[in-house]
Scaffold this motif. Structure first.
Motif, PDB file in Angstrom:
ATOM      1  N   SER A  87       0.840  -1.192   0.000  1.00 15.81           N
ATOM      2  CA  SER A  87       0.000   0.000   0.000  1.00 15.81           C
ATOM      3  C   SER A  87       0.876   1.243   0.000  1.00 15.81           C
ATOM      4  N   CYS A  88       0.432   2.255  -0.694  1.00 17.86           N
ATOM      5  CA  CYS A  88       1.102   3.556  -0.699  1.00 17.86           C
ATOM      6  C   CYS A  88       0.037   4.598  -0.391  1.00 17.86           C
ATOM      7  N   THR A  89       0.101   5.151   0.802  1.00 17.79           N
ATOM      8  CA  THR A  89      -0.887   6.134   1.228  1.00 17.79           C
ATOM      9  C   THR A  89      -0.325   7.540   1.047  1.00 17.79           C
ATOM     10  N   VAL A  90      -1.109   8.380   0.392  1.00 19.03           N
ATOM     11  CA  VAL A  90      -0.687   9.743   0.068  1.00 19.03           C
ATOM     12  C   VAL A  90      -1.298  10.718   1.073  1.00 19.03           C
ATOM     13  N   SER A  91      -0.495  11.629   1.560  1.00 24.43           N
ATOM     14  CA  SER A  91      -1.006  12.716   2.391  1.00 24.43           C
ATOM     15  C   SER A  91      -0.519  14.043   1.833  1.00 24.43           C
ATOM     16  N   GLY A  92      -1.253  15.094   2.117  1.00 25.57           N
ATOM     17  CA  GLY A  92      -0.899  16.399   1.611  1.00 25.57           C
ATOM     18  C   GLY A  92      -1.383  16.645   0.187  1.00 25.57           C
ATOM     19  N   SER A  93      -2.144  15.700  -0.341  1.00 25.33           N
ATOM     20  CA  SER A  93      -2.655  15.824  -1.707  1.00 25.33           C
ATOM     21  C   SER A  93      -3.723  14.779  -1.922  1.00 25.33           C
ATOM     22  N   THR A  94      -4.538  15.017  -2.955  1.00 24.19           N
ATOM     23  CA  THR A  94      -5.414  13.944  -3.437  1.00 24.19           C
ATOM     24  C   THR A  94      -4.677  13.209  -4.548  1.00 24.19           C
ATOM     25  N   LEU A  95      -5.320  12.165  -5.069  1.00 22.76           N
ATOM     26  CA  LEU A  95      -4.722  11.424  -6.177  1.00 22.76           C
ATOM     27  C   LEU A  95      -5.034  12.071  -7.524  1.00 22.76           C
ATOM     28  N   ILE A  96      -5.848  13.116  -7.506  1.00 20.11           N
ATOM     29  CA  ILE A  96      -6.214  13.780  -8.755  1.00 20.11           C
ATOM     30  C   ILE A  96      -4.979  14.424  -9.368  1.00 20.11           C
ATOM     31  N   ASN A  97      -4.777  14.148 -10.661  1.00 19.15           N
ATOM     32  CA  ASN A  97      -3.632  14.691 -11.378  1.00 19.15           C
ATOM     33  C   ASN A  97      -2.297  14.330 -10.726  1.00 19.15           C
ATOM     34  N   LEU A  98      -2.213  13.165 -10.128  1.00 24.13           N
ATOM     35  CA  LEU A  98      -0.984  12.711  -9.501  1.00 24.13           C
ATOM     36  C   LEU A  98      -0.618  11.343 -10.065  1.00 24.13           C
ATOM     37  N   ALA A  99       0.502  11.288 -10.773  1.00 22.77           N
ATOM     38  CA  ALA A  99       1.011   9.999 -11.220  1.00 22.77           C
ATOM     39  C   ALA A  99       1.677   9.302 -10.041  1.00 22.77           C
ATOM     40  N   VAL A 100       1.340   8.031  -9.838  1.00 25.28           N
ATOM     41  CA  VAL A 100       1.926   7.266  -8.739  1.00 25.28           C
ATOM     42  C   VAL A 100       2.521   5.984  -9.294  1.00 25.28           C
ATOM     43  N   ALA A 101       3.721   5.682  -8.864  1.00 26.55           N
ATOM     44  CA  ALA A 101       4.437   4.524  -9.386  1.00 26.55           C
ATOM     45  C   ALA A 101       5.067   3.721  -8.255  1.00 26.55           C
ATOM     46  N   TRP A 102       5.367   2.478  -8.581  1.00 27.00           N
ATOM     47  CA  TRP A 102       6.153   1.611  -7.708  1.00 27.00           C
ATOM     48  C   TRP A 102       7.484   1.325  -8.405  1.00 27.00           C
ATOM     49  N   PHE A 103       8.534   1.431  -7.619  1.00 21.07           N
ATOM     50  CA  PHE A 103       9.868   1.046  -8.051  1.00 21.07           C
ATOM     51  C   PHE A 103      10.411   0.043  -7.032  1.00 21.07           C
ATOM     52  N   ARG A 104      11.479  -0.625  -7.400  1.00 23.13           N
ATOM     53  CA  ARG A 104      12.138  -1.522  -6.450  1.00 23.13           C
ATOM     54  C   ARG A 104      13.639  -1.460  -6.653  1.00 23.13           C
ATOM     55  N   GLN A 105      14.342  -1.792  -5.577  1.00 19.45           N
ATOM     56  CA  GLN A 105      15.789  -1.791  -5.637  1.00 19.45           C
ATOM     57  C   GLN A 105      16.319  -2.959  -4.834  1.00 19.45           C
ATOM     58  N   ALA A 106      17.009  -3.844  -5.525  1.00 16.36           N
ATOM     59  CA  ALA A 106      17.652  -4.988  -4.888  1.00 16.36           C
ATOM     60  C   ALA A 106      19.082  -4.605  -4.523  1.00 16.36           C
ATOM     61  N   PRO A 107      19.687  -5.295  -3.559  1.00 15.77           N
ATOM     62  CA  PRO A 107      21.057  -4.966  -3.153  1.00 15.77           C
ATOM     63  C   PRO A 107      22.014  -5.002  -4.330  1.00 15.77           C
ATOM     64  N   GLY A 108      22.782  -3.940  -4.487  1.00 17.45           N
ATOM     65  CA  GLY A 108      23.782  -3.888  -5.533  1.00 17.45           C
ATOM     66  C   GLY A 108      23.239  -3.582  -6.917  1.00 17.45           C
ATOM     67  N   LYS A 109      21.954  -3.303  -6.997  1.00 17.23           N
ATOM     68  CA  LYS A 109      21.341  -3.027  -8.302  1.00 17.23           C
ATOM     69  C   LYS A 109      20.734  -1.634  -8.306  1.00 17.23           C
ATOM     70  N   GLU A 110      20.480  -1.139  -9.500  1.00 19.36           N
ATOM     71  CA  GLU A 110      19.842   0.152  -9.641  1.00 19.36           C
ATOM     72  C   GLU A 110      18.343   0.028  -9.366  1.00 19.36           C
ATOM     73  N   ARG A 111      17.761   1.160  -9.006  1.00 22.99           N
ATOM     74  CA  ARG A 111      16.325   1.190  -8.792  1.00 22.99           C
ATOM     75  C   ARG A 111      15.627   0.964 -10.132  1.00 22.99           C
ATOM     76  N   GLU A 112      14.622   0.108 -10.141  1.00 25.45           N
ATOM     77  CA  GLU A 112      13.954  -0.209 -11.389  1.00 25.45           C
ATOM     78  C   GLU A 112      12.441  -0.019 -11.273  1.00 25.45           C
ATOM     79  N   PHE A 113      11.867   0.327 -12.394  1.00 30.01           N
ATOM     80  CA  PHE A 113      10.439   0.554 -12.484  1.00 30.01           C
ATOM     81  C   PHE A 113       9.677  -0.764 -12.343  1.00 30.01           C
ATOM     82  N   VAL A 114       8.526  -0.701 -11.654  1.00 27.87           N
ATOM     83  CA  VAL A 114       7.678  -1.879 -11.490  1.00 27.87           C
ATOM     84  C   VAL A 114       6.309  -1.649 -12.129  1.00 27.87           C
ATOM     85  N   ALA A 115       5.619  -0.609 -11.698  1.00 25.67           N
ATOM     86  CA  ALA A 115       4.263  -0.347 -12.198  1.00 25.67           C
ATOM     87  C   ALA A 115       3.891   1.098 -11.905  1.00 25.67           C
ATOM     88  N   ALA A 116       2.914   1.618 -12.647  1.00 24.59           N
ATOM     89  CA  ALA A 116       2.526   3.007 -12.433  1.00 24.59           C
ATOM     90  C   ALA A 116       1.123   3.284 -12.948  1.00 24.59           C
TER      91      ALA A 116
END
Length: 125
Positions: free
Chosen positions: A20-49
């Motif tokens: 879960s990703c809970t947003v505060s200080g804003s609504t979700l309107i006009n807000l792109a939200v994404a998930w990324f992940r980072q494994a040890p020793g690797k660069e952060r990579e895109f998952v979903a958005a």
């Protein structure tokens, strides 16, 4: 805009988790939200958005068909349902948001201005 990610944990291969990703200080309107992940020793990579208008979803090829991004506008929360988990899904998962991102930058970490603190997902074999 503040983001709070939660829901990580330890699961066996083939299992599932819902982040879960809970947003505060804003609504979700006009807000792109994404998930990324980072494994040890690797660069952060895109998952979903979600796109800024919430009408489109995007997935990395490595998770397509296994992960599903969804949202609850009333709760200002974006979810990542992760099924059929594999050991290679082990990483710290971050949610990120942007009000100004353009479509072509959806998968680029640097295009997101706001980040949550990350939640650890560990998949054992």
């Amino acid at each position: 805009v503040q983001l709070q990610a939660s829901g990580g944990g330890l699961v066996q291969a083939g299992g599932c988790l819902r982040l879960s990703c809970t947003v505060s200080g804003s609504t979700l309107i006009n807000l792109a939200v994404a998930w990324f992940r980072q494994a040890p020793g690797k660069e952060r990579e895109f998952v979903a958005a979600f796109s800024r208008n919430g009408g489109y979803t995007y997935y990395a090829d490595s998770v397509k068909g296994r992960f599903t991004i969804s949202r609850d506008n009333a709760k200002k929360t974006v979810f990542l349902q992760m099924d059929s988990l594999k050991p290679e899904d082990t990483a710290v998962y971050y949610c990120a948001a942007s009000r100004t991102i353009i479509l072509s930058s959806t998968r680029t970490p640097g295009a997101y201005a706001y980040w949550g603190q990350g939640t650890q997902v560990t998949v054992s074999s």
